[in-house]
Design an enzyme around this catalytic site. Structure first.
Site, PDB file in Angstrom:
ATOM      1  N   SER A   1      -1.537  12.461   6.755  1.00  0.00           N
ATOM      2  CA  SER A   1      -1.522  13.897   6.515  1.00  0.00           C
ATOM      3  C   SER A   1      -0.104  14.365   6.199  1.00  0.00           C
ATOM      4  CB  SER A   1      -2.010  14.576   7.798  1.00  0.00           C
ATOM      5  OG  SER A   1      -1.672  15.930   7.792  1.00  0.00           O
TER       6      SER A   1
ATOM      7  N   TYR B   1      -1.826  15.518  17.507  1.00  0.00           N
ATOM      8  CA  TYR B   1      -2.588  15.055  16.339  1.00  0.00           C
ATOM      9  C   TYR B   1      -1.638  14.415  15.321  1.00  0.00           C
ATOM     10  CZ  TYR B   1      -4.676  15.340  11.688  1.00  0.00           C
ATOM     11  OH  TYR B   1      -5.083  15.043  10.413  1.00  0.00           O
TER      12      TYR B   1
ATOM     13  N   LYS C   1      -1.041  10.383  13.716  1.00  0.00           N
ATOM     14  CA  LYS C   1      -0.952   9.994  12.295  1.00  0.00           C
ATOM     15  C   LYS C   1       0.308   9.164  12.062  1.00  0.00           C
ATOM     16  CE  LYS C   1      -4.718  11.702  10.906  1.00  0.00           C
ATOM     17  NZ  LYS C   1      -5.804  10.800  10.607  1.00  0.00           N
TER      18      LYS C   1
HETATM   19  P1  NAD Z   1     -14.114  15.010   9.941  1.00  0.00           P
HETATM   20  O1  NAD Z   1     -14.004  15.328  11.372  1.00  0.00           O
HETATM   21  O2  NAD Z   1     -15.069  15.790   9.105  1.00  0.00           O
HETATM   22  O3  NAD Z   1     -14.457  13.453   9.754  1.00  0.00           O
HETATM   23  C1  NAD Z   1     -13.996  12.466  10.657  1.00  0.00           C
HETATM   24  C2  NAD Z   1     -15.196  11.615  11.035  1.00  0.00           C
HETATM   25  O4  NAD Z   1     -14.771  10.606  11.969  1.00  0.00           O
HETATM   26  C3  NAD Z   1     -16.291  12.427  11.735  1.00  0.00           C
HETATM   27  O5  NAD Z   1     -17.525  12.194  11.065  1.00  0.00           O
HETATM   28  C4  NAD Z   1     -16.321  11.892  13.161  1.00  0.00           C
HETATM   29  O6  NAD Z   1     -17.620  11.906  13.701  1.00  0.00           O
HETATM   30  C5  NAD Z   1     -15.768  10.479  12.976  1.00  0.00           C
HETATM   31  N1  NAD Z   1     -15.090   9.913  14.159  1.00  0.00           N
HETATM   32  C6  NAD Z   1     -14.107  10.448  14.902  1.00  0.00           C
HETATM   33  N2  NAD Z   1     -13.755   9.607  15.888  1.00  0.00           N
HETATM   34  C7  NAD Z   1     -14.529   8.505  15.770  1.00  0.00           C
HETATM   35  C8  NAD Z   1     -14.639   7.295  16.489  1.00  0.00           C
HETATM   36  N3  NAD Z   1     -13.905   7.033  17.573  1.00  0.00           N
HETATM   37  N4  NAD Z   1     -15.551   6.372  16.083  1.00  0.00           N
HETATM   38  C9  NAD Z   1     -16.337   6.598  14.989  1.00  0.00           C
HETATM   39  N5  NAD Z   1     -16.276   7.738  14.283  1.00  0.00           N
HETATM   40  C10 NAD Z   1     -15.386   8.680  14.657  1.00  0.00           C
HETATM   41  O7  NAD Z   1     -12.651  15.096   9.296  1.00  0.00           O
HETATM   42  P2  NAD Z   1     -12.183  15.057   7.778  1.00  0.00           P
HETATM   43  O8  NAD Z   1     -11.665  16.392   7.424  1.00  0.00           O
HETATM   44  O9  NAD Z   1     -13.217  14.426   6.949  1.00  0.00           O
HETATM   45  O10 NAD Z   1     -10.918  14.101   7.920  1.00  0.00           O
HETATM   46  C11 NAD Z   1     -11.000  12.717   7.689  1.00  0.00           C
HETATM   47  C12 NAD Z   1      -9.640  12.100   7.996  1.00  0.00           C
HETATM   48  O11 NAD Z   1      -8.636  12.722   7.198  1.00  0.00           O
HETATM   49  C13 NAD Z   1      -9.215  12.286   9.452  1.00  0.00           C
HETATM   50  O12 NAD Z   1      -8.549  11.114   9.874  1.00  0.00           O
HETATM   51  C14 NAD Z   1      -8.241  13.434   9.371  1.00  0.00           C
HETATM   52  O13 NAD Z   1      -7.288  13.407  10.403  1.00  0.00           O
HETATM   53  C15 NAD Z   1      -7.585  13.206   8.021  1.00  0.00           C
HETATM   54  N6  NAD Z   1      -7.027  14.420   7.431  1.00  0.00           N
HETATM   55  C16 NAD Z   1      -7.811  15.526   7.294  1.00  0.00           C
HETATM   56  C17 NAD Z   1      -7.272  16.699   6.766  1.00  0.00           C
HETATM   57  C18 NAD Z   1      -8.103  17.944   6.631  1.00  0.00           C
HETATM   58  O14 NAD Z   1      -7.531  19.020   6.493  1.00  0.00           O
HETATM   59  N7  NAD Z   1      -9.415  17.866   6.630  1.00  0.00           N
HETATM   60  C19 NAD Z   1      -5.912  16.726   6.370  1.00  0.00           C
HETATM   61  C20 NAD Z   1      -5.159  15.575   6.503  1.00  0.00           C
HETATM   62  C21 NAD Z   1      -5.720  14.424   7.042  1.00  0.00           C
HETATM   63  N1  UFG Z   2      -4.219  30.804   7.886  1.00  0.00           N
HETATM   64  C1  UFG Z   2      -4.432  32.155   8.082  1.00  0.00           C
HETATM   65  N2  UFG Z   2      -5.566  32.536   8.746  1.00  0.00           N
HETATM   66  C2  UFG Z   2      -6.500  31.651   9.208  1.00  0.00           C
HETATM   67  C3  UFG Z   2      -6.255  30.266   8.999  1.00  0.00           C
HETATM   68  C4  UFG Z   2      -5.089  29.886   8.332  1.00  0.00           C
HETATM   69  O1  UFG Z   2      -3.626  32.993   7.673  1.00  0.00           O
HETATM   70  O2  UFG Z   2      -7.495  32.066   9.809  1.00  0.00           O
HETATM   71  C5  UFG Z   2      -2.999  30.371   7.151  1.00  0.00           C
HETATM   72  C6  UFG Z   2      -2.068  29.497   7.959  1.00  0.00           C
HETATM   73  O3  UFG Z   2      -1.190  30.268   8.720  1.00  0.00           O
HETATM   74  C7  UFG Z   2      -1.388  28.671   6.852  1.00  0.00           C
HETATM   75  C8  UFG Z   2      -2.470  28.526   5.791  1.00  0.00           C
HETATM   76  O4  UFG Z   2      -3.409  29.574   6.051  1.00  0.00           O
HETATM   77  O5  UFG Z   2      -0.320  29.392   6.312  1.00  0.00           O
HETATM   78  C9  UFG Z   2      -3.198  27.185   5.842  1.00  0.00           C
HETATM   79  O6  UFG Z   2      -3.674  26.966   7.164  1.00  0.00           O
HETATM   80  P1  UFG Z   2      -4.729  25.819   7.505  1.00  0.00           P
HETATM   81  O7  UFG Z   2      -5.029  25.920   8.963  1.00  0.00           O
HETATM   82  O8  UFG Z   2      -5.878  25.867   6.567  1.00  0.00           O
HETATM   83  O9  UFG Z   2      -3.931  24.481   7.154  1.00  0.00           O
HETATM   84  P2  UFG Z   2      -2.552  23.919   7.734  1.00  0.00           P
HETATM   85  O10 UFG Z   2      -1.645  23.757   6.556  1.00  0.00           O
HETATM   86  O11 UFG Z   2      -2.063  24.685   8.867  1.00  0.00           O
HETATM   87  O12 UFG Z   2      -2.997  22.492   8.303  1.00  0.00           O
HETATM   88  C10 UFG Z   2      -3.896  21.619   7.605  1.00  0.00           C
HETATM   89  C11 UFG Z   2      -4.645  20.784   8.636  1.00  0.00           C
HETATM   90  C12 UFG Z   2      -3.700  19.864   9.342  1.00  0.00           C
HETATM   91  C13 UFG Z   2      -2.970  19.039   8.330  1.00  0.00           C
HETATM   92  C14 UFG Z   2      -2.275  19.914   7.319  1.00  0.00           C
HETATM   93  C15 UFG Z   2      -1.629  19.110   6.230  1.00  0.00           C
HETATM   94  O13 UFG Z   2      -5.284  21.622   9.581  1.00  0.00           O
HETATM   95  O14 UFG Z   2      -4.423  19.008  10.160  1.00  0.00           O
HETATM   96  O15 UFG Z   2      -3.218  20.807   6.725  1.00  0.00           O
HETATM   97  O16 UFG Z   2      -2.536  18.212   5.703  1.00  0.00           O
HETATM   98  F1  UFG Z   2      -2.046  18.288   8.959  1.00  0.00           F
END
Ligand code: NAD
Ligand code: UFG
Length: 337
Positions: free
Chosen positions: A124, A148, A152
């Site tokens: 991330s 978190y 990562k």
């Molecule tokens: P998500 O929660 O929708 O998907 C993650 C999946 O992993 C879920 O289906 C959950 O049930 C499964 N899981 C969690 N722990 C497990 C375990 N111990 N064994 C088996 N399954 C397990 O999340 P996502 O948004 O699809 O994110 C996928 C990956 O990308 C994650 O590693 C997350 O940290 C990373 N990521 C997400 C974002 C974002 O904003 N969505 C940003 C950066 C990185």
């Molecule tokens: N924001 C609002 N109101 C809300 C939610 C968010 O104003 O209700 C703003 C936040 O302050 C920020 C922007 O919208 O300025 C984006 O916020 P998000 O929560 O959507 O995303 P972040 O950038 O804070 O974080 C996300 C994931 C993290 C990840 C990161 C980079 O939640 O896990 O992107 O990948 F690490």
């Protein structure tokens, strides 16, 4: 030979499964469904018209996980499985360290034992902490501000050490910026459990009348309009980056880091406006206080991914908003029946 997809029922994983199936890859999915529903997998089958094996297995249960390796010829892995809520990770750090780190250690032990030494890991942009400048390149200093993010960064280091100890490994670390949007079919998308933390799912629920207004977290940041700036990337573009990464891993070993973003930063108010224009829906908002831990600006320089993986984002902000809205309209309660 099959690609093991961990966390394939989740938001990003389900979109990646579609891309892998459409590319005729053999896949096996493992997910414990702690943050997802099996219906997402049915929808993946519906979109692609293709089937795959699914194991409801926790990565923490190494014996059950090993059965998956015994029953299938796994040669590589896309590792999405993990817990991802920043706030919850501060309240329950042990849960996050145990799930994300131990789960990855178990997985790597088995990938190594069964000679499947190719992994693409979901990292991330959070590993860049508060960047000194933007756009961010992969060589920027790394730091984190919450458990978190620590998981990562630790996993990135574990995977690097693994490669140092055994050069047969191929490790691709994809550092995602802010994934949003949904598949064009409206059959799969983001389905947050409770009140959404992230901007887009929140906006989508306001636009559809499920919530009254968006609270904009601060308008005194050092950005063009005072609200936080991020690099939003369409989840389907992000999913495609995994295909490019696994193709490269099939050809060569090593550890590589890639920013997966568009290179364009949008503020919260830019997104509200773009959403309204793309969908015709109204997004009521109020300016609220800053959210602790948020940074001013974060966007990628994604050139390395283009040069080395041949990947670049194709969808713009309008598609991201339209597709998020389409998913919400077709599934007002997510994957609930
Ligand atoms: P998500 O929660 O929708 O998907 C993650 C999946 O992993 C879920 O289906 C959950 O049930 C499964 N899981 C969690 N722990 C497990 C375990 N111990 N064994 C088996 N399954 C397990 O999340 P996502 O948004 O699809 O994110 C996928 C990956 O990308 C994650 O590693 C997350 O940290 C990373 N990521 C997400 C974002 C974002 O904003 N969505 C940003 C950066 C990185
Ligand atoms: N924001 C609002 N109101 C809300 C939610 C968010 O104003 O209700 C703003 C936040 O302050 C920020 C922007 O919208 O300025 C984006 O916020 P998000 O929560 O959507 O995303 P972040 O950038 O804070 O974080 C996300 C994931 C993290 C990840 C990161 C980079 O939640 O896990 O992107 O990948 F690490």
């Amino acid at each position: 030979m099959a690609v093991l997809i961990t966390g394939g029922a989740g938001y990003i994983g389900s979109h990646a499964m579609v891309e892998f199936l459409n590319a005729d890859k053999d896949i096996v999915c493992v997910d414990n469904l702690c943050n997802s529903k099996a219906m997402a997998l049915d929808r993946v089958r519906q979109i692609t018209g293709k089937d795959f094996k699914f194991y409801q297995v926790d990565l923490l249960d190494i014996d059950k996980l090993e059965n998956v390796f015994k029953e299938n010829k796994i040669d590589s892995c896309i590792h999405f499985a993990g817990l991802k809520a920043v706030g919850e990770s501060c309240e329950k750090p042990l849960l996050y360290y145990h799930n994300n780190i131990t789960g990855t250690l178990n997985l790597c032990k088995l990938l190594s034992k069964y000679g499947a030494k190719k992994i693409v890991f979901s990292s991330s942009a959070t590993v860049y902490g508060k960047p000194a400048s933007v756009p961010i390149t992969e060589d920027f200093p790394l730091s984190t501000t919450n458990p978190y993010g620590e998981t990562k960064l630790m996993i990135e280091r574990i995977l690097k050490d693994l490669w140092v100890s055994d050069n047969e490994w191929s490790v691709s670390i994809l550092r995602y910026f802010n994934p949003i949007g949904a598949h064009k079919s409206g059959l799969i998308g983001e389905d947050p459990r409770d009140i959404p933390n992230n901007l887009l799912p929140y906006i989508t629920q306001v636009a559809s009348g499920r919530r009254e207004f968006l609270s904009v977290h601060g308008n005194d940041y050092n950005t063009h309009d005072g609200t936080g700036v991020r690099d939003y990337i369409h989840v389907v573009d992000l999913a495609k980056a995994h295909l490019c990464a696994i193709e490269r891993a099939n050809k060569q070993t090593g550890v590589e880091y890639f920013n997966i973003g568009t290179g364009v930063g949008y503020s919260v108010l830019d997104i509200v406006k773009a959403y309204e224009e793309a969908t015709g829906a109204k997004v009521n908002y109020k300016i609220g206080p800053r959210r602790p831990g948020d940074i001013d600006e974060c966007y990628a320089n994604p050139e390395k991914a283009y040069k080395i993986l041949g990947w670049k984002a194709e969808n713009g902000i309008e598609d991201m908003c339209k597709d998020a809205f389409n998913w919400q309209k077709k599934n007002p309660n997510g994957y609930e029946e």
